[in-house]
Design a protein around this motif. Structure first.
Motif, PDB file in Angstrom:
ATOM      1  N   ARG A  71      46.172  37.278  35.571  1.00  0.00           N
ATOM      2  CA  ARG A  71      47.646  37.272  35.548  1.00  0.00           C
ATOM      3  C   ARG A  71      48.271  38.318  36.455  1.00  0.00           C
ATOM      4  NH1 ARG A  71      49.050  33.636  31.330  1.00  0.00           N
ATOM      5  NH2 ARG A  71      47.524  33.607  29.633  1.00  0.00           N
ATOM      6  N   LYS A  72      47.435  39.233  36.964  1.00  0.00           N
ATOM      7  CA  LYS A  72      48.017  40.290  37.807  1.00  0.00           C
ATOM      8  C   LYS A  72      47.310  40.346  39.152  1.00  0.00           C
ATOM      9  CE  LYS A  72      49.334  43.148  33.880  1.00  0.00           C
ATOM     10  NZ  LYS A  72      48.825  44.194  33.017  1.00  0.00           N
ATOM     11  N   LEU A 104      48.248  35.328  41.939  1.00  0.00           N
ATOM     12  CA  LEU A 104      47.934  33.896  42.108  1.00  0.00           C
ATOM     13  C   LEU A 104      49.188  33.081  42.401  1.00  0.00           C
ATOM     14  CD1 LEU A 104      45.174  33.247  39.403  1.00  0.00           C
ATOM     15  CD2 LEU A 104      44.936  33.755  41.830  1.00  0.00           C
ATOM     16  N   GLU A 105      50.329  33.556  41.877  1.00  0.00           N
ATOM     17  CA  GLU A 105      51.589  32.839  42.124  1.00  0.00           C
ATOM     18  C   GLU A 105      51.950  32.879  43.617  1.00  0.00           C
ATOM     19  OE1 GLU A 105      51.075  35.502  40.371  1.00  0.00           O
ATOM     20  OE2 GLU A 105      52.346  37.094  41.179  1.00  0.00           O
ATOM     21  N   ASN A 106      51.469  33.881  44.332  1.00  0.00           N
ATOM     22  CA  ASN A 106      51.797  33.987  45.766  1.00  0.00           C
ATOM     23  C   ASN A 106      51.028  32.990  46.627  1.00  0.00           C
ATOM     24  OD1 ASN A 106      53.484  36.142  45.212  1.00  0.00           O
ATOM     25  ND2 ASN A 106      51.819  37.631  45.379  1.00  0.00           N
ATOM     26  N   GLY A 125      49.746  30.030  44.970  1.00  0.00           N
ATOM     27  CA  GLY A 125      49.860  28.730  44.299  1.00  0.00           C
ATOM     28  C   GLY A 125      48.642  28.316  43.493  1.00  0.00           C
ATOM     29  N   LYS A 170      46.746  27.528  40.309  1.00  0.00           N
ATOM     30  CA  LYS A 170      47.198  27.220  38.939  1.00  0.00           C
ATOM     31  C   LYS A 170      46.237  27.804  37.915  1.00  0.00           C
ATOM     32  CE  LYS A 170      49.552  22.883  39.835  1.00  0.00           C
ATOM     33  NZ  LYS A 170      48.966  21.736  40.508  1.00  0.00           N
ATOM     34  N   GLU A 229      48.287  28.313  31.490  1.00  0.00           N
ATOM     35  CA  GLU A 229      49.240  29.368  31.124  1.00  0.00           C
ATOM     36  C   GLU A 229      48.927  29.976  29.764  1.00  0.00           C
ATOM     37  OE1 GLU A 229      51.233  31.084  32.757  1.00  0.00           O
ATOM     38  OE2 GLU A 229      51.190  29.912  34.603  1.00  0.00           O
TER      39      GLU A 229
END
Ligand code: FAD
Ligand code: NAP
Length: 510
Positions: free
Chosen positions: A356-357, A360-362, A364, A366, A369
């Motif tokens: 979560r840190k 990964l959002e940068n 994409g 998945k 959650e």
């Protein structure tokens, strides 16, 4: 043809790059994307089918594209899986980097290269289990003719120092192995900052950016906390236990799975007063017949169990090494609360994936959650084609060192060695190192019945008595074996009594 390729390549700019490369691939048998030769028709088609080509072409238009990449492969996490993959990839002359960084526990414990298994998992756990077995062997030895002084005492500090020295030598060995294989190692925290790019931050806060053609996430898991008053301040996890500088004393172990029961087992084995607080059942997911036999054996050997309770508050009565703690727990079946006093509270209530840190959002990638786990294809590829993942962070896979190692090696062989062999996650044997050790492979009896129907499942079983235990006359008819069979398969077993028959399975002789 090569000359033409070079001239055309020199003309490429970001604006006209795509068009020219398209024209180039039409006119030549080679495809060049981002100054990299993809190959002739076959590999180009494969890259396109795997979305690698589109991704690279898309990247080609991006302003911040690092060209050429600093590394062929950057691995985030230098544990069982990451190190295995790094060493294997290096065999194919690939430029490989490993980033490994240990975020200290709430109590400040940290360790060296090698990941969970080496530093705070299998290795220290197995060594401390061995310390406990030796205590038993000392007691047994009297029956074998050894005159052992009556007052035999265990020295926690000495054991821990010896275990930590061994771990130190393993940490060093890993660094040397990476250097020998020309794998770049940085003791830095990795976080994706954009496509093909990662930020590496060392413990002094110094940041560097690296790029790579491919990435492998192998960041493992860390112990979960209860989220109740006093848990992070006063409780320890297995990440703290194996290097605890003082003997934990009277210990409450919270949790009832692998980590909890193994730790409870060796702490009791070295002579400590141990209680296990169980929320529901022992060893969820394992054959419950076996799990309960393990529990009964632990109880007979002095370990206390508080069942169907969970802690709701931990308070410090007195600071010290160890200090004194008060634990308030609540029943899972009603409102009843109980209190108890312990020197140490060890939380072993599961582990959370370190996903979560890491930015990964940068890029994409998945995750699930809810669990933080990463779903991957059968080839350990995430939804972002140039990013792979292995080990404990994978969704729906086993969290075991040999599994992470095998997946890492096979992945590198597929990426760089032309192999097509995938990691087989089925029927992996595993051992639980409780005082009564438990090895298993395949389906539990419950799962077999669920899958094949009760009428199709035959269970062969027997108690047995290890020869070594006969002379000290201990634990007769406690060891137990069972083979769970699908009747429709051919059965090959030396066991002859089926559970269904209710026949006598107590051992009376050889
Ligand atoms: P890990 O080995 O956990 O390695 C991940 C590494 O990545 C760590 O060093 C971590 O600090 C680092 N990291 C995390 N985030 C970052 C980041 N952003 N940047 C850089 N580095 C990062 N398995 C068995 O097979 N047998 C056993 O007997 C056994 N006993 C165990 C006992 C205990 C107490 C525990 C907790 C586990 C045990 N396991 C056992 C499980 C085994 O340790 C794991 O399955 C294995 O270590 C998983 O390997 P991995 O490569 O996925 O992750
Ligand atoms: P786990 O298998 O996820 O088990 C967590 C345990 O804690 C369960 O008993 C669970 O009870 C309990 N629990 C969860 N939340 C709780 C809460 N809020 N309050 C009280 N109890 C709670 O975790 P683990 O034991 O840490 O093991 C993690 C993984 O490490 C395992 O999956 C295993 O693969 C690996 N490992 C392997 C070995 C080995 O090979 N010998 C050894 C150690 C670890 P419920 O059943 O009620 O949910």
């Amino acid at each position: 043809m090569q000359g033409e390729g070079r001239r055309l390549k020199a003309c490429l700019s970001k604006e006209d790059g795509l068009g020219l490369e398209g024209a180039l691939s039409e006119r030549t048998s080679k495809t060049l994307v981002k100054r990299r030769k993809i190959g002739h028709h076959g590999p180009t088609l494969k890259a396109s089918q795997e979305s690698r080509l589109q991704n690279t072409v898309k990247m080609n238009g991006s302003k911040d594209l690092p060209e050429p990449y600093d590394y062929d492969l950057i691995i985030i996490g230098g544990g069982s899986g990451g190190l295995a993959a790094a060493k294997e990839a290096a065999k194919y002359d690939k430029k490989v980097m490993v980033l490994d960084f240990v975020t200290p526990t709430p109590l400040g414990t940290r360790w060296g290269l090698g990941g969970t298994c080496v530093n705070v998992g299998c290795i220290p756990k197995k060594l401390m289990h061995q310390a406990a077995l030796l205590g038993q062997a000392l007691r047994d030895s009297r029956n074998y003719g050894w005159n052992v002084e009556e007052t035999v005492k265990h020295d926690w500090e000495r054991m821990t120092e010896a275990v930590q020295n061994h771990i130190g030598s393993l940490n060093w060995g890993y660094r040397v192995a990476l250097r020998e294989k020309r794998v770049t190692y940085e003791n830095s925290y990795g976080e994706f900052v954009g496509p093909h790019r990662i930020k590496a931050t060392n413990n002094k806060g110094k940041e560097k950016i690296y790029s790579a053609e491919r990435f492998l996430i192998a960041t493992g898991e860390r112990p979960r906390y209860l989220g109740i008053p006093g848990d992070k301040e006063y409780c320890i996890s297995s990440d703290d236990l194996f290097s605890l500088p003082y003997c934990p004393g009277k210990t409450l172990v919270v949790g009832a799975s692998y980590v909890a029961l193994e730790c409870a087992g060796f702490l009791a084995g070295i002579g400590l007063d141990v209680t296990v607080m169980v929320r529901s059942i022992l060893l969820r997911g394992f054959d419950q017949d076996m799990a309960n036999k393990i529990g009964e054996h632990m109880q007979e050997h002095g370990i206390k169990f508080i069942r169907q309770f969970v802690p709701i508050k931990v308070e410090q009565i007195e600071a010290g090494t160890p200090g004194r703690l008060r634990v308030v727990a609540k029943s899972t079946n009603g409102d009843q609360t109980i209190e108890g006093e312990y020197n140490t509270v060890l939380l072993a209530i599961g582990r959370d994936a370190c996903t979560r840190k890491i930015g990964l959002e940068n890029v994409g990638v998945k995750i699930n959650e809810k669990t933080g786990k990463i779903p991957v294809t059968e080839e350990e590829q995430t939804n972002v084609p140039y990013i792979y993942a292995i080990g404990d962070i994978l969704e729906g896979k086993l969290e075991l060192t040999p599994v992470a190692i095998q997946a890492g090696r096979l992945l590198a062989q597929r990426l760089y060695g032309g192999s097509t062999v995938k990691c087989d996650y089925e029927n992996v044997p595993t051992t639980v190192f409780t005082p009564l050790e438990y090895g298993s492979c395949g389906l539990s009896e419950e799962k077999a019945v669920e899958k094949f129907g009760e009428e199709n499942v035959e269970v062969y079983h027997s108690y047995f008595w290890p020869l070594e235990w006969t002379i000290p006359s201990r634990d007769n008819n406690k060891c137990y074996a069972k083979v769970v069979c699908n009747i429709k398969d051919n059965v090959f077993t030396t066991l002859s009594v089926t559970k269904r028959s209710g026949g006598n399975i107590l051992q009376t002789g050889c």
